[in-house]
Structure formats: structure tokens, C-alpha cells
Scaffold this motif. Structure first.
Motif, PDB file in Angstrom:
ATOM      1  N   GLN A  58       0.940  -1.154  -0.085  1.00  0.00           N
ATOM      2  CA  GLN A  58      -0.026  -0.018   0.064  1.00  0.00           C
ATOM      3  C   GLN A  58       0.836   1.244  -0.021  1.00  0.00           C
ATOM      4  OE1 GLN A  58      -4.293   0.440   2.076  1.00  0.00           O
ATOM      5  NE2 GLN A  58      -2.610   0.478   3.482  1.00  0.00           N
ATOM      6  N   HIS A  59       1.821   1.143   0.893  1.00  0.00           N
ATOM      7  CA  HIS A  59       2.966   2.391   0.829  1.00  0.00           C
ATOM      8  C   HIS A  59       3.382   2.382  -0.731  1.00  0.00           C
ATOM      9  CE1 HIS A  59       3.169   3.970   4.873  1.00  0.00           C
ATOM     10  NE2 HIS A  59       2.948   2.760   5.231  1.00  0.00           N
ATOM     11  N   ARG A 235      -7.926   0.662   7.271  1.00  0.00           N
ATOM     12  CA  ARG A 235      -6.430   0.285   7.110  1.00  0.00           C
ATOM     13  C   ARG A 235      -5.842  -0.198   5.734  1.00  0.00           C
ATOM     14  NH1 ARG A 235      -4.525  -3.793  11.368  1.00  0.00           N
ATOM     15  NH2 ARG A 235      -4.482  -1.938  12.621  1.00  0.00           N
ATOM     16  N   PHE A 236      -7.151  -0.368   4.970  1.00  0.00           N
ATOM     17  CA  PHE A 236      -6.500  -0.901   3.669  1.00  0.00           C
ATOM     18  C   PHE A 236      -7.384  -0.076   2.522  1.00  0.00           C
ATOM     19  CE2 PHE A 236      -5.985  -4.780   6.104  1.00  0.00           C
ATOM     20  CZ  PHE A 236      -4.737  -5.118   5.666  1.00  0.00           C
ATOM     21  N   ALA A 237      -7.758   1.404   2.880  1.00  0.00           N
ATOM     22  CA  ALA A 237      -8.644   2.067   2.120  1.00  0.00           C
ATOM     23  C   ALA A 237      -7.988   2.333   0.998  1.00  0.00           C
ATOM     24  CB  ALA A 237      -8.946   3.372   3.028  1.00  0.00           C
ATOM     25  N   THR A 242      -7.692   2.083  -4.967  1.00  0.00           N
ATOM     26  CA  THR A 242      -6.798   1.980  -6.094  1.00  0.00           C
ATOM     27  C   THR A 242      -7.569   1.068  -6.863  1.00  0.00           C
ATOM     28  OG1 THR A 242      -4.800   2.388  -4.860  1.00  0.00           O
ATOM     29  CG2 THR A 242      -4.511   1.416  -6.892  1.00  0.00           C
ATOM     30  N   VAL A 243      -8.062  -0.307  -6.225  1.00  0.00           N
ATOM     31  CA  VAL A 243      -8.460  -1.072  -7.282  1.00  0.00           C
ATOM     32  C   VAL A 243      -9.714  -0.822  -7.873  1.00  0.00           C
ATOM     33  CG1 VAL A 243      -9.741  -3.507  -7.285  1.00  0.00           C
ATOM     34  CG2 VAL A 243      -7.459  -3.117  -5.862  1.00  0.00           C
ATOM     35  N   ILE A 244     -10.871  -0.026  -7.120  1.00  0.00           N
ATOM     36  CA  ILE A 244     -11.731   0.382  -7.642  1.00  0.00           C
ATOM     37  C   ILE A 244     -11.739   1.547  -8.808  1.00  0.00           C
ATOM     38  CG2 ILE A 244     -14.269   1.650  -7.348  1.00  0.00           C
ATOM     39  CD1 ILE A 244     -14.022   0.149  -4.343  1.00  0.00           C
TER      40      ILE A 244
END
Length: 544
Positions: A58-59, A235-237, A242-244
Motif C-alpha cells: 500500500q505504501h 486500514r486498507f482504504a 486504487t482497485v476500484i
């Protein structure tokens, strides 16, 4: 009767005291805390390995916006083509990974991600527009000659920054700060990058606006309705958005909604805007001196040195924010100086590999630490490994780099806000009922916005407010006052140090009694837990 009356009155007085004590407890202000509560994994506490890899990736995703944007802006001005831009992006990603690994392991030891700095864009642009390079007719030769000049200036500026950091000179800057003067420094470290938010998002509203709405929904609202044992949505927003957003942009690009033949073609909406996938090789290892031997010019070097100081100032603000969100104690000035020295090594590597800009601490990744509530340095180290691997695997790295910039800008809006809030959070250590504190804060905030806007407006017309016959001097002054963070800290430190700071009452108003106990490296027993180097390497750095 009198005795009874007194007895009854005494009971009423006691009841009133109890009610007053209860009321005072209810309305009492929140206590100040050295370390921020609510952080699931602090700097020295690593999460499980699977969580580390997901957060590290994610970073890595968040760094791609800056890594792609700066070469995309500068390489065409140098006469470079698509393959030149692809190579510079790969080299920048490789150096960011190496610098992040060095910074988290041997520098500040904070979960700080290192990326290219925007402070270097002005002096680099001045080198690009120099007559000696503009006179070259062949675009490829002009690109190579300009790149060599930029590399030489970066290498000499890096030597200066290394000396400032490792000799402990930057430690003096850290000791000049107080909580009051650190407030505008950290706040404007986040707010100073406002042009990376809505202005870029607005270039493609059809992609950027849904992205920021989804980001806010997953970060703030969905966790209220769907309670989970461990945080998931906030936490995984970044991964979810990014995927959407990326999928949505791919659908729009493939369906021909944003055709290049249309009159109003928004290139930032497309996922194939940079042609990076075609221009990169499957496997390629960026090497130093790829474009030839660097050239050195004194004037260009001085402008780069000014940019390196601005980068150090902004990185200091990011260090303070990351330490706060990583639930660490405030960063000792010696650790700030040590981190600045390793950033100088990063600038040196950027000059050797031809990355166009020097290195700085990523502000957006500092905000991501707050968003995920995970401040472990292991996450930053794994993120560095992703950068290194995908810089060598060119095609795979180019796929992730094709994420539209408006999607990244939507995430920047949230992350920069957290860094700004970290600066405002330092106000809890100051006396806001003091007119001195109010004056310093008010004047600093207003003048930082006003002065930087004045210099940036001039720069948009290709003529800075300082326009003497000495071009390198013009660039030095303009690059300093175009930075919100540098203007803020210069004004705040000057006012704080000259307006009666030595008196005991004033020292208490500025929060110095709390702040000074972290000045010396070993003054607080918790310092070693967060900032100590591995394998007793502390003895090798005089900054400690």
C-alpha cells in the motif's frame, strides 16, 4: 437549632463540593501525552508478516504518483522521449527503495518512505532552460547534456547535505524548535502540497471525484456501521480505492469515452496516458552514470543547495508527524540530523543514477501511517523492497504506474490532512490563552500563505520577485520563499526566539519544559527503544 443549621449547611457545602468536583472532572481538558494513544503497532512493534506485506504494498502504491509525475513533467522539457522518461522513472523508483531501506534501518529509524522532492523542481527547471543546453539542436543530445548538468549539481548539493547532517549541524535547527514553532512547520509540511490534491483531482473529475468519495466512505463511515475485530476498511482504504478507481478508469479508457480524437481529451483520465508499458523493458537494472560523466557548474550547485535545505526543513516536519503517529516519543535533534545525513546520501544516489530530483521524506506516506494506525518500521522496509523489485521488473512496475493521477490525488487529500493535523496537535503543549502565542501563530500562518502565494504567482509568469543578473542567486531566494514550510518555520522560530523566550512564564507558554527533555538523546529512557541503531552503530555517528 443553630447547630442543626450549621450541620445542615455543612452537608450542603460538602454536596456542593462533590458536585463541583464531579463537574470539573466532566469538563476537564484532555491530558497531554508524550505518545499518541490508539496506535495498534508502534515503531518498534512489527505486525504479522502478511499484514506487513499488504501495508508495505500500500505504501508502494502511494509513492507512484510522485515518482511518475516529476519525470513526466521534466523529461519532455529536456528533449527526452518516452524511453527516456521510462528509464528515469525506473531509476527514481530504485533509488526511492534504497533510500527508504537506509532511512528506516540506519537513519531516523522511523517508518519514513523516501521519494523525490518537489523543492528541486525550480533549480532543475532553471538548468533545463539554460542557454548552453537550449542551444543544442538534437533533442537526444540536449537531454543527455542537460541530465549530466543536473547530476553534477545534485552530487555537489548532496555532499553539502551529508556534511550538514552527519556533522550534527542540523541538530542546532532541531534545538531551536519549540512546540509553538513546530506547529506551523508540521502543519505547512502537509498544507504546502495543496496543489497535489484538488487541482490534480479536478483535471479528471469523472475519475477523481468518485475516488475521493469512496476514500472518505471507507475511511470514516463504513467502519462505524460494520464493526470488525481488527480494522479492515480504513486500514486498507488505499488498496480498495486504487482497485476500484483503477478498474473504473480502465473501463472508461477501453470503452473509448476518453478518445484521443475528442476535442476535450483529458489525458489524465486514461490509464495508457504515459505509454510506460510499451516504453519499458521486461527486466532492466538502472545503473549509475547511464548518461555519461556528470558536469559541474557552480551556479547550478548553489541553487541545488538551497533546495536541499528546503527538503531538510520539510523532512523535519515529516519526521515529527511520523514519530507522533508511530506512537514514538518526539524525535531528538540528533536523530533529525542523522536522518538528514542519510537523506544527503539519498541525494547523492539520485545524482549518480540521474533521478532529476533529490530525496525527501514522503508526506503522503506519513499521512498513511496515521490512516492505518500502523507505525512499524518493518512496513516501510518491506515497501522499499517492493520499490526495488518493481524498478527492475520494468513491465510490472509500469502497470502499477499507469494508475491515473486523479486517483492518487484523492488519496493525497486524506493523507496530507493527517500531516497537517499532526502539527495542530502540538498545540496541546502550548498556552493558547497567551496573546504572545496567538500573535506568533496568527502571523506565521497568514504570512506563510501570503508570501508563498506571492512568489508562486510570479513564478507562474516565469519571472520571480527576485530577478537580478545573477540567475543562481535568484533561484536560491525564490526556491526558499516558494515553500510554505520554510517560510512558516523561519517566521515562527524568529518570533519565538526574539519575543522574550527566556522568561520562565514564556517558556511554559511555548511548551519548552515538556519539549526540552527530549533534546538530549539519552535524557529519556524511551529514546533507545525507538531510535537506537542496530549493532551499536551509534558510535560511528558524531551527531549522537
Amino acid at each position: 437549632m443553630a447547630g442543626g443549621s450549621c450541620c445542615g449547611g455543612g452537608c450542603n457545602i460538602n454536596n456542593n463540593k462533590d458536585n463541583a468536583a464531579k463537574l470539573s472532572e466532566d469538563v476537564a481538558p484532555h491530558p497531554v501525552l508524550d505518545q499518541l494513544p490508539g496506535v495498534q503497532f508502534c515503531v518498534r512493534t512489527p505486525p504479522p508478516w502478511l499484514l506487513c506485506f499488504l501495508l508495505g504494498f500500500q505504501h508502494y502504491i502511494l509513492t507512484l504518483g510522485t515518482t511518475v509525475m516529476i519525470p513526466s513533467l521534466l523529461v519532455p522539457q529536456m528533449g527526452g522521449g518516452k524511453h527516456h522518461k521510462a528509464w528515469v522513472i525506473q531509476a527514481s523508483l530504485l533509488i526511492s527503495g534504497i533510500n527508504t531501506l537506509l532511512q528506516a534501518s540506519f537513519g531516523s529509524r522511523l517508518p519514513a518512505v523516501v521519494v523525490g522532492s518537489h523543492a528541486y523542481i525550480l533549480p532543475v527547471t532553471a538548468i533545463i532552460n539554460a542557454r548552453r543546453y537550449r542551444a543544442i539542436a538534437d533533442p537526444t543530445e540536449r537531454f543527455e547534456q542537460t541530465m549530466r548538468g543536473i547530476q553534477g549539481a545534485l552530487i555537489l548539493a548532496a555532499a553539502f547535505q551529508i556534511l550538514v547532517g552527519f556533522l550534527g549541524l542540523w541538530r542546532n535547527f532541531g534545538r531551536a524548535l519549540s512546540p509553538l514553532s513546530a506547529v506551523p512547520l508540521v502543519a505547512f509540511t502537509g498544507m504546502g502540497l495543496h496543489y497535489m490534491g484538488l487541482p490534480i483531482l479536478g483535471n479528471c473529475v469523472a475519475v477523481g471525484l468518485p475516488a475521493i468519495i469512496i476514500m472518505l466512505f471507507f475511511c470514516l463511515y463504513l467502519p462505524q456501521f460494520m464493526k470488525t475485530r481488527t480494522p479492515v476498511f480504513d486500514r486498507f482504504a488505499v488498496l480498495i480505492v486504487t482497485v476500484i478507481g483503477w478498474t473504473y478508469a480502465i473501463i472508461l479508457t477501453s470503452s473509448g469515452v476518453y478518445s484521443q480524437d475528442s476535442a476535450n481529451f483529458p489525458g489524465t483520465c486514461r490509464t495508457d496516458r504515459a505509454d510506460l508499458i510499451r516504453s519499458t523493458n521486461w527486466i532492466e537494472v538502472p545503473l549509475p552514470f547511464h548518461w555519461g560523466q556528470p558536469t559541474f557548474t557552480a551556479g547550478d550547485t548553489f541553487a541545488m543547495m538551497a533546495a536541499s535545505i528546503i527538503s531538510l526543513i520539510e523532512s523535519t516536519g515529516a519526521f515529527i508527524a511520523i514519530a507522533r503517529y508511530g506512537s514514538a516519543t518526539p524525535v531528538p535533534p540528533s536523530v533529525i540530523s542523522r536522518g538528514g545525513g542519510w537523506l544527503g546520501i539519498g541525494v547523492m544516489l539520485s545524482g549518480l543514477f540521474g533521478c532529476l530530483t533529490g530525496s525527501t521524506i514522503s508526506v503522503e506516506n506519513a499521512g498513511l501511517v496515521a490512516l492505518t494506525k500502523v507505525g512499524s518500521r518493518r512496513v516501510a522496509q518491506i515497501s522499499a523492497m517492493f520499490m526495488i523489485v518493481f524498478s527492475v521488473l520494468g513491465k510490472f512496475g509500469a502497470i502499477f504506474a499507469s494508475i491515473p493521477l486523479p486517483v492518487a490525488a484523492a488519496m493525497y487529500c486524506i493523507c496530507y490532512s493527517y500531516v497537517c493535523a499532526a502539527g495542530l496537535g502540538l498545540l496541546q503543549f502550548c498556552n493558547l490563552n497567551s496573546f504572545r502565542s496567538k500573535f506568533i501563530l496568527g502571523l506565521t500562518f497568514f504570512m506563510s500563505l501570503s508570501i508563498s502565494q506571492y512568489f508562486n504567482d510570479y513564478d507562474n509568469h516565469q519571472r520571480g520577485p527576485v530577478h537580478t543578473h545573477v540567475i543562481w542567486f535568484n533561484n536560491m531566494v525564490n526556491v526558499v520563499f516558494m515553500s510554505h514550510a520554510s517560510v512558516a518555520v523561519l517566521i515562527a522560530v524568529f518570533l519565538d526566539c526574539t519575543l522574550g523566550r527566556k522568561s520562565p512564564a514564556t517558556r511554559k507558554d511555548t511548551g519548552l519544559p515538556w519539549w526540552e527533555k527530549f533534546y538530549a538523546y539519552g535524557a529519556d529512557v524511551r529514546t533507545d527503544e525507538f531510535y537506537a541503531l542496530p549493532c551499536r552503530l551509534n558510535n560511528f555517528f558524531p551527531a549522537l
